[in-house]
Design a protein around this motif. Structure first.
Motif, PDB file in Angstrom:
ATOM      1  N   ASN A  76     -12.898  58.195  29.214  1.00 43.94           N
ATOM      2  CA  ASN A  76     -12.925  58.457  27.776  1.00 43.94           C
ATOM      3  C   ASN A  76     -13.854  57.491  27.047  1.00 43.94           C
ATOM      4  O   ASN A  76     -14.315  57.791  25.944  1.00 43.94           O
ATOM      5  CB  ASN A  76     -11.517  58.379  27.180  1.00 43.94           C
ATOM      6  N   TYR A  77     -14.155  56.345  27.670  1.00 48.52           N
ATOM      7  CA  TYR A  77     -15.080  55.376  27.088  1.00 48.52           C
ATOM      8  C   TYR A  77     -16.277  55.143  28.013  1.00 48.52           C
ATOM      9  O   TYR A  77     -16.732  54.016  28.202  1.00 48.52           O
ATOM     10  CB  TYR A  77     -14.358  54.053  26.811  1.00 48.52           C
ATOM     11  N   CYS A  78     -16.783  56.231  28.583  1.00 47.28           N
ATOM     12  CA  CYS A  78     -17.956  56.166  29.454  1.00 47.28           C
ATOM     13  C   CYS A  78     -19.111  55.478  28.730  1.00 47.28           C
ATOM     14  O   CYS A  78     -19.414  55.796  27.577  1.00 47.28           O
ATOM     15  CB  CYS A  78     -18.370  57.576  29.869  1.00 47.28           C
ATOM     16  N   GLU A  79     -19.753  54.529  29.426  1.00 50.42           N
ATOM     17  CA  GLU A  79     -20.846  53.765  28.824  1.00 50.42           C
ATOM     18  C   GLU A  79     -22.230  54.277  29.231  1.00 50.42           C
ATOM     19  O   GLU A  79     -23.247  53.700  28.861  1.00 50.42           O
ATOM     20  CB  GLU A  79     -20.696  52.291  29.198  1.00 50.42           C
ATOM     21  N   ASN A  80     -22.240  55.378  29.959  1.00 53.05           N
ATOM     22  CA  ASN A  80     -23.513  55.982  30.361  1.00 53.05           C
ATOM     23  C   ASN A  80     -23.442  57.490  30.124  1.00 53.05           C
ATOM     24  O   ASN A  80     -23.607  58.295  31.053  1.00 53.05           O
ATOM     25  CB  ASN A  80     -23.800  55.681  31.831  1.00 53.05           C
ATOM     26  N   PRO A  81     -23.169  57.902  28.877  1.00 49.65           N
ATOM     27  CA  PRO A  81     -22.922  59.324  28.614  1.00 49.65           C
ATOM     28  C   PRO A  81     -24.093  60.231  28.934  1.00 49.65           C
ATOM     29  O   PRO A  81     -23.895  61.424  29.175  1.00 49.65           O
ATOM     30  CB  PRO A  81     -22.590  59.344  27.116  1.00 49.65           C
ATOM     31  N   ALA A  82     -25.305  59.687  28.956  1.00 49.59           N
ATOM     32  CA  ALA A  82     -26.463  60.523  29.267  1.00 49.59           C
ATOM     33  C   ALA A  82     -26.388  61.092  30.681  1.00 49.59           C
ATOM     34  O   ALA A  82     -27.005  62.130  30.968  1.00 49.59           O
ATOM     35  CB  ALA A  82     -27.753  59.726  29.092  1.00 49.59           C
ATOM     36  N   GLU A  83     -25.637  60.428  31.561  1.00 43.71           N
ATOM     37  CA  GLU A  83     -25.501  60.901  32.938  1.00 43.71           C
ATOM     38  C   GLU A  83     -24.205  61.672  33.164  1.00 43.71           C
ATOM     39  O   GLU A  83     -23.902  62.057  34.302  1.00 43.71           O
ATOM     40  CB  GLU A  83     -25.573  59.728  33.913  1.00 43.71           C
ATOM     41  N   ALA A  84     -23.426  61.898  32.115  1.00 43.90           N
ATOM     42  CA  ALA A  84     -22.195  62.681  32.220  1.00 43.90           C
ATOM     43  C   ALA A  84     -22.537  64.173  32.268  1.00 43.90           C
ATOM     44  O   ALA A  84     -23.650  64.576  31.923  1.00 43.90           O
ATOM     45  CB  ALA A  84     -21.287  62.384  31.035  1.00 43.90           C
ATOM     46  N   PRO A  85     -21.580  65.022  32.691  1.00 42.94           N
ATOM     47  CA  PRO A  85     -21.849  66.466  32.692  1.00 42.94           C
ATOM     48  C   PRO A  85     -22.311  66.990  31.343  1.00 42.94           C
ATOM     49  O   PRO A  85     -23.128  67.905  31.273  1.00 42.94           O
ATOM     50  CB  PRO A  85     -20.496  67.058  33.110  1.00 42.94           C
ATOM     51  N   VAL A  86     -21.753  66.416  30.270  1.00 37.28           N
ATOM     52  CA  VAL A  86     -22.232  66.687  28.913  1.00 37.28           C
ATOM     53  C   VAL A  86     -21.980  65.404  28.126  1.00 37.28           C
ATOM     54  O   VAL A  86     -20.889  64.835  28.203  1.00 37.28           O
ATOM     55  CB  VAL A  86     -21.530  67.906  28.281  1.00 37.28           C
ATOM     56  N   PRO A  87     -22.950  64.887  27.396  1.00 36.33           N
ATOM     57  CA  PRO A  87     -22.786  63.577  26.746  1.00 36.33           C
ATOM     58  C   PRO A  87     -21.638  63.565  25.733  1.00 36.33           C
ATOM     59  O   PRO A  87     -21.651  64.310  24.750  1.00 36.33           O
ATOM     60  CB  PRO A  87     -24.134  63.351  26.048  1.00 36.33           C
ATOM     61  N   VAL A  99     -19.872  56.636  37.301  1.00 35.28           N
ATOM     62  CA  VAL A  99     -20.416  55.485  38.016  1.00 35.28           C
ATOM     63  C   VAL A  99     -20.472  54.210  37.177  1.00 35.28           C
ATOM     64  O   VAL A  99     -20.632  53.117  37.738  1.00 35.28           O
ATOM     65  CB  VAL A  99     -21.832  55.790  38.564  1.00 35.28           C
ATOM     66  N   CYS A 100     -20.364  54.286  35.862  1.00 35.61           N
ATOM     67  CA  CYS A 100     -20.392  53.067  35.053  1.00 35.61           C
ATOM     68  C   CYS A 100     -19.088  52.289  35.265  1.00 35.61           C
ATOM     69  O   CYS A 100     -18.131  52.786  35.862  1.00 35.61           O
ATOM     70  CB  CYS A 100     -20.600  53.396  33.574  1.00 35.61           C
TER      71      CYS A 100
END
Length: 349
Positions: free
Chosen positions: A105-116, A95-96
């Motif tokens: 690969n450059y997700c800016e909200n890793p806390a909401e990813a399946p695994v950070p 969603v970011c």
């Protein structure tokens, strides 16, 4: 089902029995056709320890995966059981701003990813098993005609990672330009092919191993050089003294980083892909003027589709050695001992 799992840091993985996954809403279970063994997995086994990353064992290895859709969770559309697919490896939040355009690969909200900061085989269960649970259908890219899962599996990393590194420098690789590939192994030999398939640049491969240099030439390199004290001068001699427009370091150790910086042309790119633990001191006079230095990590979902298209047309052909699941540990042993040329792919079925 059987799965090759890393049970704790600084240990060899073990083949164990685990429950077969079932998809929840929006999820997909993939029957694994091939799972690539990556050199970075050796770092998980040998170097990582608690606190190094925001996840840890136990988990099933294998972050380079392809296979066939096996089961669909509620709400999944656009996929059918039996359909061949590749699994996009970096699992972001979705969603970011980066994820929305496929740059997970450059997700800016890793806390909401399946695994950070991870994915399947990197904190969550990966593909070195008979089945793989994929947390969202958006991580699946249908395989084009003519490309089977065993060939596609290593392309999800060993193809995508060098493709992303090359693609970002396309503007500096017109006819007359020179690209240098340092480290012509599992990723580097694919990088040579990507450069030849997508640019008009001359390609110079650098490696300590004679076999790797020969292989690079077979895959299209115009020149292959040993990695030693004479490498920089040899590159400058081959470029009329100017240096290379783009240098891609697939090793990332102190000696290779020094070669990369010293052999770059003014206004060129030096891209560090390998995680060899080296450092590169940067000061006003330490690199040629206006050389851009960057690291890259994996690639985007749209880029994976482009990589698969190139492979389906025969323009990318990674060297692959297949291993059955019950010999998956041997793939890592052969890799660690330097006995592999190209990529190892574990075939569970």
């Amino acid at each position: 089902m059987r799965a090759l799992r890393l049970l704790e840091w600084k240990s060899d993985p073990e083949l164990v029995e685990v429950a077969e996954p079932e998809p929840g809403p929006g999820q997909v279970v993939v029957k694994v056709g091939g799972a690539g063994a990556c050199h970075s997995d050796l770092h998980l086994m040998r170097d990582f320890e608690s606190g190094a990353v925001p996840w840890g064992p136990p988990f099933t290895l294998g972050h380079e995966n392809a296979g066939w859709v096996h089961a669909l969770g509620d709400g999944v559309r656009g996929l059918e059981p039996g359909q061949p697919v590749a699994v996009y490896g970096p699992w972001g939040c979705g969603v970011c701003g980066r994820c929305r355009v496929g740059t997970e690969n450059y997700c800016e909200n890793p806390a909401e990813a399946p695994v950070p900061g991870g994915g399947g085989g990197l904190g969550l269960d990966g593909g070195m098993a008979e089945f793989l649970l994929v947390p969202s259908a958006r991580f699946l890219v249908p395989l084009p005609d003519g490309l089977d899962p065993v060939a596609a599996a290593p392309l999800t990393d060993a193809g995508l990672t060098p493709y992303h590194a090359v693609r970002r420098s396309w503007a500096k690789l017109p006819p007359g330009a020179t690209a240098v590939v340092i480290g012509a192994g599992g990723l580097g030999h694919v990088g040579v092919q990507i450069l030849k398939a997508t640019t008009a640049a001359r390609v110079i491969a650098v490696d300590t191993r004679e076999e790797a240099r020969r292989n690079a030439v077979e895959h299209g390199a115009d020149l292959a050089l040993p990695s030693d004290d004479g490498t920089v001068q040899a590159i400058r001699d081959a470029t009329g003294g100017r240096g290379a427009d783009v240098v891609l370091d697939f090793v990332g150790a102190d000696p290779t980083l020094a070669i990369a910086a010293a052999s770059a042309r003014m206004l060129g790119d030096v891209t560090i892909v390998g995680i060899g633990g080296g450092t590169l001191p940067v000061s006003f006079f330490s690199v040629p003027y206006e050389v851009s230095l960057q690291t890259t990590y994996w690639g985007t979902r749209p880029e994976l589709a482009e990589v698969l298209d190139l492979a389906s047309r025969g323009l990318l052909r990674p060297d692959v050695t297949e291993y059955p699941l019950d010999r998956a540990v041997d793939a890592y042993r052969d890799m660690e001992a330097g006995r592999l040329t190209g990529r190892a792919v574990v075939v569970p079925g």
